[in-house]
Design a protein around this motif. Structure first.
Motif, mmCIF file in Angstrom:
data_model
loop_
_atom_site.group_PDB
_atom_site.id
_atom_site.type_symbol
_atom_site.label_atom_id
_atom_site.label_comp_id
_atom_site.label_asym_id
_atom_site.label_seq_id
_atom_site.Cartn_x
_atom_site.Cartn_y
_atom_site.Cartn_z
ATOM 1 N N LEU A 32 -14.546 6.982 -3.624
ATOM 2 C CA LEU A 32 -13.795 6.937 -2.371
ATOM 3 C C LEU A 32 -14.370 5.745 -1.611
ATOM 4 C CD1 LEU A 32 -11.717 8.327 -0.517
ATOM 5 C CD2 LEU A 32 -13.577 9.697 0.427
ATOM 6 N N TYR A 33 -13.549 4.707 -1.441
ATOM 7 C CA TYR A 33 -14.065 3.419 -0.948
ATOM 8 C C TYR A 33 -14.121 3.387 0.585
ATOM 9 C CZ TYR A 33 -13.526 1.935 -5.767
ATOM 10 O OH TYR A 33 -13.629 1.836 -7.126
ATOM 11 N N LEU A 34 -15.115 4.044 1.141
ATOM 12 C CA LEU A 34 -15.238 4.072 2.606
ATOM 13 C C LEU A 34 -16.013 2.857 3.120
ATOM 14 C CD1 LEU A 34 -15.863 7.879 3.224
ATOM 15 C CD2 LEU A 34 -13.722 6.648 2.934
ATOM 16 N N ASN A 35 -16.326 1.953 2.204
ATOM 17 C CA ASN A 35 -16.960 0.691 2.598
ATOM 18 C C ASN A 35 -15.936 -0.254 3.244
ATOM 19 O OD1 ASN A 35 -16.270 1.093 -0.294
ATOM 20 N ND2 ASN A 35 -16.284 -1.145 -0.337
ATOM 21 N N ARG A 36 -14.660 -0.025 3.010
ATOM 22 C CA ARG A 36 -13.633 -0.958 3.471
ATOM 23 C C ARG A 36 -13.203 -0.665 4.907
ATOM 24 N NH1 ARG A 36 -9.002 -1.054 -0.878
ATOM 25 N NH2 ARG A 36 -8.706 -3.166 -0.108
ATOM 26 N N GLY A 37 -12.845 -1.717 5.619
ATOM 27 C CA GLY A 37 -12.455 -1.556 7.025
ATOM 28 C C GLY A 37 -10.962 -1.517 7.212
ATOM 29 N N ILE A 38 -10.282 -0.677 6.440
ATOM 30 C CA ILE A 38 -8.829 -0.616 6.623
ATOM 31 C C ILE A 38 -8.355 0.825 6.770
ATOM 32 C CG2 ILE A 38 -7.934 -2.788 5.666
ATOM 33 C CD1 ILE A 38 -8.008 -1.597 2.947
ATOM 34 N N ASN A 39 -7.239 0.967 7.444
ATOM 35 C CA ASN A 39 -6.646 2.290 7.623
ATOM 36 C C ASN A 39 -5.898 2.677 6.356
ATOM 37 O OD1 ASN A 39 -7.343 2.863 10.397
ATOM 38 N ND2 ASN A 39 -6.010 1.148 10.927
ATOM 39 N N ARG A 40 -6.404 3.740 5.696
ATOM 40 C CA ARG A 40 -5.802 4.129 4.419
ATOM 41 C C ARG A 40 -5.197 5.523 4.456
ATOM 42 N NH1 ARG A 40 -6.906 1.111 -0.127
ATOM 43 N NH2 ARG A 40 -5.204 2.369 -0.880
ATOM 44 N N VAL A 41 -4.955 6.063 5.649
ATOM 45 C CA VAL A 41 -4.350 7.402 5.705
ATOM 46 C C VAL A 41 -2.914 7.293 5.196
ATOM 47 C CG1 VAL A 41 -3.737 9.356 7.178
ATOM 48 C CG2 VAL A 41 -5.824 8.029 7.658
ATOM 49 N N VAL A 42 -2.161 6.384 5.791
ATOM 50 C CA VAL A 42 -0.802 6.061 5.322
ATOM 51 C C VAL A 42 -0.611 4.554 5.544
ATOM 52 C CG1 VAL A 42 0.380 8.260 5.799
ATOM 53 C CG2 VAL A 42 0.119 6.591 7.646
ATOM 54 N N ASN A 43 0.383 3.979 4.892
ATOM 55 C CA ASN A 43 0.800 2.620 5.238
ATOM 56 C C ASN A 43 1.849 2.734 6.335
ATOM 57 O OD1 ASN A 43 -0.812 1.571 3.272
ATOM 58 N ND2 ASN A 43 0.848 0.880 1.937
ATOM 59 N N ILE A 44 1.972 1.717 7.161
ATOM 60 C CA ILE A 44 3.083 1.737 8.123
ATOM 61 C C ILE A 44 4.375 1.618 7.307
ATOM 62 C CG2 ILE A 44 2.866 -0.764 8.600
ATOM 63 C CD1 ILE A 44 3.871 -0.067 11.496
ATOM 64 N N ASP A 45 5.360 2.487 7.616
ATOM 65 C CA ASP A 45 6.596 2.503 6.832
ATOM 66 C C ASP A 45 7.559 1.438 7.389
ATOM 67 O OD1 ASP A 45 8.908 2.986 5.504
ATOM 68 O OD2 ASP A 45 9.102 5.096 6.093
ATOM 69 N N LEU A 46 7.729 0.366 6.622
ATOM 70 C CA LEU A 46 8.544 -0.764 7.095
ATOM 71 C C LEU A 46 9.983 -0.701 6.580
ATOM 72 C CD1 LEU A 46 5.911 -3.654 6.618
ATOM 73 C CD2 LEU A 46 6.439 -2.389 8.702
ATOM 74 N N SER A 47 10.349 0.417 5.937
ATOM 75 C CA SER A 47 11.645 0.413 5.250
ATOM 76 C C SER A 47 12.830 0.206 6.202
ATOM 77 C CB SER A 47 11.814 1.676 4.403
ATOM 78 O OG SER A 47 11.566 2.795 5.192
ATOM 79 N N GLU A 48 12.725 0.644 7.452
ATOM 80 C CA GLU A 48 13.864 0.435 8.375
ATOM 81 C C GLU A 48 13.769 -0.927 9.083
ATOM 82 O OE1 GLU A 48 14.841 3.583 11.087
ATOM 83 O OE2 GLU A 48 14.171 5.104 9.659
ATOM 84 N N ILE A 49 12.636 -1.583 8.934
ATOM 85 C CA ILE A 49 12.450 -2.850 9.655
ATOM 86 C C ILE A 49 12.824 -4.056 8.794
ATOM 87 C CG2 ILE A 49 10.718 -4.268 10.870
ATOM 88 C CD1 ILE A 49 9.350 -1.283 11.081
ATOM 89 N N ILE A 50 12.483 -3.985 7.519
ATOM 90 C CA ILE A 50 12.751 -5.114 6.614
ATOM 91 C C ILE A 50 14.238 -5.509 6.613
ATOM 92 C CG2 ILE A 50 12.657 -5.866 4.167
ATOM 93 C CD1 ILE A 50 9.906 -5.860 5.640
#
Ligand SMILES: Cc1ncc(COP(=O)(O)O)c(C=O)c1O
Length: 367
Positions: A32-50
C-alpha cells in the motif's frame, strides 16, 4: 561537461517508490503505497466535463497567453477570492512547484523560513534558486519573536505537509498581522486546504488585505489533477508581478492550454462543480475515517499531536519506515521532513492517508 551543480538532490520520495515497486516485482508482495502524496480514494470523474471541451478550438491548439487564459483567471478569482481580486494579479503556473520556484527566484531576499516540519522539496527548490532555508519551530514562536523574521520571506503551509495539522485560522491571521508589521514576505502555500473547503471559504479573500502575502496554489491536490501540472500565483505587488511575468514567460512559454480549459470547466460549469464536490466529499470522508483508525490504534505520536487530530492528507505515525514496510506499507521516514532532534525522528514516518478506508483498515489490522 562542465556542469553548474545546484547541490539539490533528486526526489528521495520518488526513489522510495521505485525501490518498493522493485521489491514488489521481486517478491510478489503487494504494497500500500502511502509514501506518495496523491489523493487515491477516487479519481475526479471527468466524464461529463470532457464532452464540453472543443479539442479543435484555437483555445486548446494555440499558445495561450503567458499569464494564463483570462477565462480561467476569472474563474479562479470567483472560486478563491469571491471576485475581490484583480485578474491582473493572477498568473497561471505549471503547478505549485513551478510557482514556488519562480517566486523564490524573483524575490530579492537571502533567507526563506519554513516550519520545522516542512515539505522536503522546499529545500531543493530553494537551493536551486540560491536562497538559504531557515526554520520557525511553531506559529507561537512567530507570535512571540516576530523580529527574527525581519527582511526575510516565510512560508505558511496549512494544513501542514507532513503533519496534516490544521492551525486555527484566527491564529494564522494573528501571525499574518505581526509579520506584516515586520515587513516579512509571506508565501502562502496551502495546496491541501481547498480539499476540505469549497468556495464559501473566505480565507483567500481575507489574504487580499495583506500586501506582503504571495499566494502559490495548485490544482494537484484539491481537485486531484496532479497529472495536469497546473496551479497559480497571486500577488498584489506590481514590481514583483512584472518580474514574475517575465520569468514565467521565459521558463515555459505559457501553461498547457488543455489543462487550463479543463480546470476552467471544473470551476465554472455546473457539471464541473458537481464533479469537484463529489471528489472532495469522498476523499475527505475516507481521510477522516483513516485518521480515526490511527488514533484508535495509538499510532499518532502524542508529542506531535497532543490531543488534536490532524486533518490530513498526510500524518506522522509512530512507526519507522522498516516497521511499516514489514507490514507491506510504503511510507517516508520523518527525517525527510524535519531537522529537529528533540523527537525520535528515526522511529516515525509520514504516510498519506488519502486512500480507500477498507484497504487502509486491511493493511493496518496487524498494528
Ligand atoms: C506543501 C506543498 N506545496 C506545493 C506542492 C506542489 O504541488 P504541485 O507542483 O503538484 O502543484 C506540494 C506537492 O506535494 C506540496 O506538498
Amino acid at each position: 561537461m562542465k556542469t553548474n551543480k545546484s547541490g539539490a538532490k533528486f526526489s528521495a520520495i520518488v526513489k522510495i517508490g521505485e525501490d518498493l515497486r522493485k521489491e514488489s516485482r521481486k517478491t510478489g508482495k503487494e504494497f500500500l503505497y502511502l509514501n506518495r502524496g496523491i489523493n487515491r480514494v477516487v479519481n475526479i470523474d471527468l466524464s461529463e466535463i470532457i464532452p464540453m471541451i472543443d479539442f479543435n478550438s484555437d483555445a486548446v491548439q494555440y499558445y495561450p497567453h503567458s499569464k494564463g487564459m483570462l477565462s480561467l483567471r476569472k474563474a479562479i478569482n470567483t472560486e478563491f477570492f469571491t471576485e475581490r481580486a484583480s485578474e491582473e494579479n493572477i498568473y497561471l503556473t505549471a503547478g505549485g512547484m513551478n510557482a514556488l520556484f519562480l517566486v523564490f527566484q524573483t524575490l530579492e531576499i537571502k533567507t526563506v523560513y519554513t516550519h520545522s516540519f516542512y515539505w522536503g522539496a522546499y529545500s531543493n527548490v530553494l537551493k536551486i534558486a540560491g536562497k538559504s532555508q531557515n526554520f520557525y519551530r511553531s506559529f507561537d514562536e512567530i507570535l512571540s519573536e516576530p523580529e527574527k523574521f525581519n527582511n526575510s520571506a516565510l512560508i505558511i503551509c496549512d494544513p501542514n505537509n507532513p503533519t496534516g495539522i490544521k492551525t486555527d485560522d484566527k491564529k494564522l491571521y494573528r501571525v499574518l498581522d505581526v509579520l506584516q508589521k515586520q515587513n516579512t514576505i509571506v508565501i502562502w502555500d496551502g495546496p491541501y486546504r481547498r480539499l476540505f473547503y469549497d468556495r464559501t471559504d473566505d480565507l483567500y479573500r481575507n489574504l487580499l488585505a495583506y500586501k506582503n502575502v504571495i499566494i502559490t496554489e495548485s490544482f494537484s491536490k484539491s481537485i486531484g489533477l496532479s497529472g495536469q501540472r497546473i496551479g497559480f500565483m497571486h500577488s498584489k505587488n506590481t514590481e514583483f508581478n512584472e518580474e514574475f511575468a517575465v520569468r514565467l514567460l521565459y521558463s515555459g512559454n505559457g501553461i498547457n492550454a488543455f489543462a487550463q480549459v479543463l480546470v476552467e470547466k471544473i470551476l465554472s460549469s455546473e457539471e464541473g462543480k458537481k464533479a469537484a464536490k463529489n471528489f472532495k466529499e469522498k476523499t475527505a470522508n475516507a481521510i477522516t475515517e483513516n485518521i480515526k483508525l490511527l488514533k484508535e490504534k495509538a499510532l499518532l505520536p502524542n508529542n506531535i499531536y497532543q490531543n488534536d487530530l490532524p486533518v490530513g492528507i498526510f500524518v506522522i505515525v509512530n512507526k519507522s519506515y522498516e516497521e511499516l514496510k514489514a507490514k507491506n506499507i510504503g511510507s517516508v521516514p520523518l527525517n525527510y521532513f524535519t531537522r529537529r532532534t528533540d523527537i525520535e525522528v528515526e522511529n516515525y514516518s509520514r504516510i498519506c492517508v488519502s486512500v480507500p478506508s477498507e484497504k487502509f483498515k486491511n493493511y493496518f489490522k496487524h498494528f
